[in-house]
Enzyme design. Sequence first.
Site: not given
Length: 340
Positions: A148-150, A204, A208, A253, A257, A260
């Site tokens: 899943e890519f939430l 996945k 990330n 910035g 965080g 994930c």
Amino acid sequence: MRVSVIGLGRLGLVHAAALASLGHRVVGIETNTERVGKILDGTLEIHEPGLADLVRSALTDGTLDVTSQPSTAMGARVHFLTVGTPELAFHEGFNAGYLESALRSLVPFLQPGDLVVGKSTVPPGTAVALAAQLHRESPDAELAWNPEFLAEGTAVRDTLAPQRLIYGVSSQEAAGRLDEVYQPILDTGTHRVITDLATAELVKLATNAFLATKISFINTIAQLAATSGADALQTAQLLGTDTRIGASHLNPGLGYGGGCLPKDTRGLAYYAQHAGAMEAAQFFAQVDIINTVQRQHIAEWVIAQLLERRGRRSRSSERASKLIQTTRASHPRSLSHTHS
């Protein structure tokens, strides 16, 4: 279709409610009885736009049942494993213990032809090990991987309208079963990719880690901008206009965080190290180091700004004090009223 979802944290609860909204009969299984009670009471531990309404509607119309009993999974044709894979101590990879435990609790209630689908984030090789465990204990069931890519804040939308669906499967039958689950989403034109277990696991982590790399990269560019007098924000915007790069995750910035990106980047570094890919391990470790150091840079900058302001106030106070003393000496009555 009757479907079970084991583990009702952010990933699992969103997935269960989303599948119920697609017309499936879903049983959500969570061993934490306090969490089960909160879900049934409508006091969710997770804040995601649209999630509370989705859960409430599914519970009301009976398409979602929430329980702590694994036996309720019996009769479902597809079983999603959505438990957490937290980071081990000292950044030593992922803890797959919850996945193994979830599978063990599910096995006694599986029936021939059932499909068990992992959705948790794991390094390559985890699914193969779980498939072997499943084959030993329930040889007529099959395991697939469906990452899943939430993103936090858009989890419901990302589940119901994903950019792509990835099936890590070992048979066409497994792919067909997942097609049945996701048919309403596929009907909208969502891209579907069928691949092997290891690729589904790696993509996945790679996604990330790539996003984390973009963030660390733009923060190093911001450091260079600060030393050269260049405009860091405009540099980032100009980079984003290049279609080969894209504008997402290019905001200088504090760094990244959440639950994930840090875990997955360090987990990929650990996996690479133990796979013998030392250059890859060093690369991802450096991405994490840059992110950690960036917070220190920001903190130091804030402290410097505060000290500078404090210094300006001190100098202003000194000048004001001298002015008051001079004025009092020249006009003793004029300020006595001001301070009365």
